[in-house]
Design a protein around this motif. Structure first.
Motif, PDB file in Angstrom:
ATOM      1  N   TYR A 230       0.836  -1.197   0.000  1.00 46.34           N
ATOM      2  CA  TYR A 230       0.000   0.000   0.000  1.00 46.34           C
ATOM      3  C   TYR A 230       0.875   1.252   0.000  1.00 46.34           C
ATOM      4  O   TYR A 230       0.683   2.162  -0.774  1.00 46.34           O
ATOM      5  CB  TYR A 230      -0.898  -0.035   1.238  1.00 46.34           C
ATOM      6  CG  TYR A 230      -1.772   1.173   1.400  1.00 46.34           C
ATOM      7  CD1 TYR A 230      -2.884   1.352   0.573  1.00 46.34           C
ATOM      8  CD2 TYR A 230      -1.484   2.129   2.355  1.00 46.34           C
ATOM      9  CE1 TYR A 230      -3.683   2.461   0.715  1.00 46.34           C
ATOM     10  CE2 TYR A 230      -2.283   3.251   2.493  1.00 46.34           C
ATOM     11  CZ  TYR A 230      -3.377   3.412   1.672  1.00 46.34           C
ATOM     12  OH  TYR A 230      -4.171   4.517   1.810  1.00 46.34           O
ATOM     13  N   LYS A 233       2.554   1.715  -3.301  1.00 50.47           N
ATOM     14  CA  LYS A 233       1.583   2.214  -4.285  1.00 50.47           C
ATOM     15  C   LYS A 233       1.352   3.697  -4.092  1.00 50.47           C
ATOM     16  O   LYS A 233       1.278   4.462  -5.055  1.00 50.47           O
ATOM     17  CB  LYS A 233       0.258   1.459  -4.130  1.00 50.47           C
ATOM     18  CG  LYS A 233       0.216   0.206  -4.958  1.00 50.47           C
ATOM     19  CD  LYS A 233      -0.133   0.557  -6.395  1.00 50.47           C
ATOM     20  CE  LYS A 233       0.138  -0.616  -7.312  1.00 50.47           C
ATOM     21  NZ  LYS A 233       0.128  -0.232  -8.722  1.00 50.47           N
ATOM     22  N   LYS A 234       1.277   4.106  -2.842  1.00 54.78           N
ATOM     23  CA  LYS A 234       0.972   5.491  -2.528  1.00 54.78           C
ATOM     24  C   LYS A 234       2.109   6.389  -2.993  1.00 54.78           C
ATOM     25  O   LYS A 234       1.905   7.445  -3.564  1.00 54.78           O
ATOM     26  CB  LYS A 234       0.747   5.630  -1.013  1.00 54.78           C
ATOM     27  CG  LYS A 234      -0.077   6.847  -0.675  1.00 54.78           C
ATOM     28  CD  LYS A 234      -0.682   6.795   0.694  1.00 54.78           C
ATOM     29  CE  LYS A 234      -1.598   7.978   0.879  1.00 54.78           C
ATOM     30  NZ  LYS A 234      -2.130   8.074   2.217  1.00 54.78           N
ATOM     31  N   ARG A 235       3.313   5.940  -2.761  1.00 60.38           N
ATOM     32  CA  ARG A 235       4.486   6.718  -3.172  1.00 60.38           C
ATOM     33  C   ARG A 235       4.503   6.868  -4.677  1.00 60.38           C
ATOM     34  O   ARG A 235       4.758   7.943  -5.207  1.00 60.38           O
ATOM     35  CB  ARG A 235       5.756   6.012  -2.700  1.00 60.38           C
ATOM     36  CG  ARG A 235       5.993   6.267  -1.241  1.00 60.38           C
ATOM     37  CD  ARG A 235       7.457   6.130  -0.918  1.00 60.38           C
ATOM     38  NE  ARG A 235       7.691   6.460   0.461  1.00 60.38           N
ATOM     39  CZ  ARG A 235       8.809   6.141   1.091  1.00 60.38           C
ATOM     40  NH1 ARG A 235       9.754   5.480   0.465  1.00 60.38           N
ATOM     41  NH2 ARG A 235       8.971   6.500   2.342  1.00 60.38           N
ATOM     42  N   GLY A 237       2.001   6.809  -6.618  1.00 60.01           N
ATOM     43  CA  GLY A 237       0.913   7.725  -6.939  1.00 60.01           C
ATOM     44  C   GLY A 237       1.371   9.165  -6.817  1.00 60.01           C
ATOM     45  O   GLY A 237       1.092   9.989  -7.681  1.00 60.01           O
TER      46      GLY A 237
END
Ligand SMILES: *[C@@H]1O[C@H](CO)[C@@H](O)[C@H](O)[C@H]1NC(C)=O
Ligand SMILES: *[C@@H]1O[C@H](CO)[C@@H](O)[C@H](O)[C@H]1NC(C)=O
Ligand SMILES: *[C@@H]1O[C@H](CO)[C@@H](O)[C@H](O)[C@H]1NC(C)=O
Length: 289
Positions: A230, A233-235, A237
Motif C-alpha cells: 500500500y 503504491k501510494k508513493r 501515486g
C-alpha cells in the motif's frame, strides 16, 4: 385399559394446564415469604375476622393502607391502589398482574368486633421476573482449560451445571471452568424462586496453542506485506502526480545530446610556415656576390 390410560393422560394434561394458569396463593398464616412472577396473578388469603387492616411497607420504606375492612359495613371497601380487588365471600385479595412496586412487607392487623387486637401478621412479597433466554458460550484459555459462560434474563438467578463432576465454579456459579477433561457438552440450568430454564452447549476441543501462534504470525505477515504494498503504491501515486500523465499513458522523457564527431575540438591553432624558395635565396647583405 388403553381408554382409561387415555382418559387419565387427558386428565393429567388438563390438570397441568390448570396448574400453569393457577394464581399464586399466599396466606398470612403460612411461611412469611411469598414469590410471584412479574405480571402473574396473586391471591392473598385473609383470615376470617370481624375487622382487619392491610398495610404495605414498600422498598422505599413508605407505609400505605391498602384496605380497612369492617364486617358491619354494608358495602365491602375498595382497596387502594385499585389494582387490588377484594372478594368478600372468601376474604381474598386479588392482584391480577403483579408489578415490581407491589413487592414489600405486608402487615395484616386483625381485631374483634369490639376493636380489640387479635394479632398482627406479616408477609414478605417478592416479585421476580421469570428465567428466560438462557445463553451459553465458551472460550479456550489454555489447550487444557475451557471456560463455559452461562447467562439468562430474570431476577435472583441461581446457576446449576451438568455434569457436576470435575467442576470449578466462578462468578457466582455462572461460569464453569473445565480442566483436563474431554467433556463434550454441558447443560446450564438457571432457576429462581418462581421458574427455571436451561440451555446446552457442545464443546470442541481447544486447538493447540503453537498452531494458534503460527497462524497469528501468518496473519501478521500478511498484514505487513499488504501495508508495505500500500505504502509503495501510494508513493508511486505521488510521483505520478508530480508528472501528470494523460489517459494513464506514461510519458517517458529522454535527454538526447548529440556531439558531432567532426567538431570535436575548436581550439585555435597557430600554424608556422617556413617557406623556402631556392631562386630567391635570402640575400645576405653582409655577404654580397
Ligand atoms: C375467592 O373467590 C374468587 C372469586 O370467585 C376466586 O377467583 C378465588 O379463587 C377464590 N379464592 C379462594 C382461595 O378460594
Ligand atoms: C454455587 O454453587 C454451590 C454448590 O454448587 C452453592 O453451595 C453456592 O451457594 C452457589 N453460590 C451461589 C452464589 O449461587
Ligand atoms: C422447573 O420448572 C418446572 C415448571 O416449569 C417445574 O415443574 C420443575 O420442578 C422446575 N425444576 C426445578 C428444579 O425447579
Amino acid at each position: 385399559m388403553q381408554d382409561i390410560l387415555g382418559i387419565l393422560l387427558m386428565f393429567a394434561g388438563a390438570a397441568s394446564g390448570l396448574l400453569v394458569q393457577d394464581p399464586v396463593v399466599c396466606r398470612f398464616t403460612e411461611s412469611n415469604q411469598c414469590y410471584v412472577a412479574l405480571g402473574k396473578r396473586l391471591h392473598l388469603q385473609i383470615t376470617m375476622e370481624d375487622r382487619f387492616e392491610l398495610k404495605i411497607i414498600d422498598k422505599t420504606s413508605t407505609s400505605r393502607l391498602i384496605i380497612n375492612y369492617r364486617k358491619t359495613q354494608s358495602n365491602p371497601p375498595n382497596p387502594n391502589p385499585p389494582r387490588w380487588q377484594f372478594v368478600n365471600d372468601n376474604k381474598t385479595m386479588i392482584l391480577t398482574s403483579a408489578e415490581r412496586s407491589d413487592a414489600g412487607t405486608y402487615t395484616l392487623s386483625t381485631f374483634d368486633a369490639k376493636g380489640n387486637s387479635k394479632g398482627d401478621y406479616t408477609l414478605q412479597l417478592n416479585i421476580e421476573a421469570q428465567v428466560s433466554s438462557v445463553k451459553l458460550s465458551y472460550s479456550c484459555l489454555f489447550p487444557e482449560v475451557r471456560k463455559v459462560y452461562c447467562s439468562a434474563d430474570g431476577d435472583n438467578l441461581r446457576f446449576n451445571w451438568t455434569p457436576e463432576s470435575a467442576i470449578r465454579l466462578e462468578n457466582e456459579n455462572s461460569t464453569l471452568v473445565l480442566e483436563k477433561t474431554h467433556i463434550a457438552s454441558v447443560i446450564c440450568r438457571v432457576e429462581n424462586h418462581i421458574s427455571n430454564d436451561s440451555g446446552t452447549i457442545t464443546l470442541e476441543q481447544c486447538s493447540d496453542f503453537t498452531l494458534i501462534i503460527l497462524s497469528l504470525v501468518c496473519v501478521l505477515l500478511i498484514i505487513l506485506s499488504v501495508l508495505a504494498f500500500y505504502i509503495y503504491k501510494k508513493r508511486q501515486g505521488l510521483r505520478n502526480k508530480e508528472a501528470p500523465s494523460q489517459d494513464g499513458t506514461e510519458l517517458v522523457y529522454a535527454q538526447v545530446t548529440h556531439l558531432p564527431k567532426n567538431k570535436t575540438e575548436t581550439k585555435p591553432r597557430i600554424w608556422f610556415y617556413w617557406e623556402s624558395n631556392p631562386g630567391h635565396q635570402r640575400s645576405n647583405p653582409a655577404n654580397p656576390h
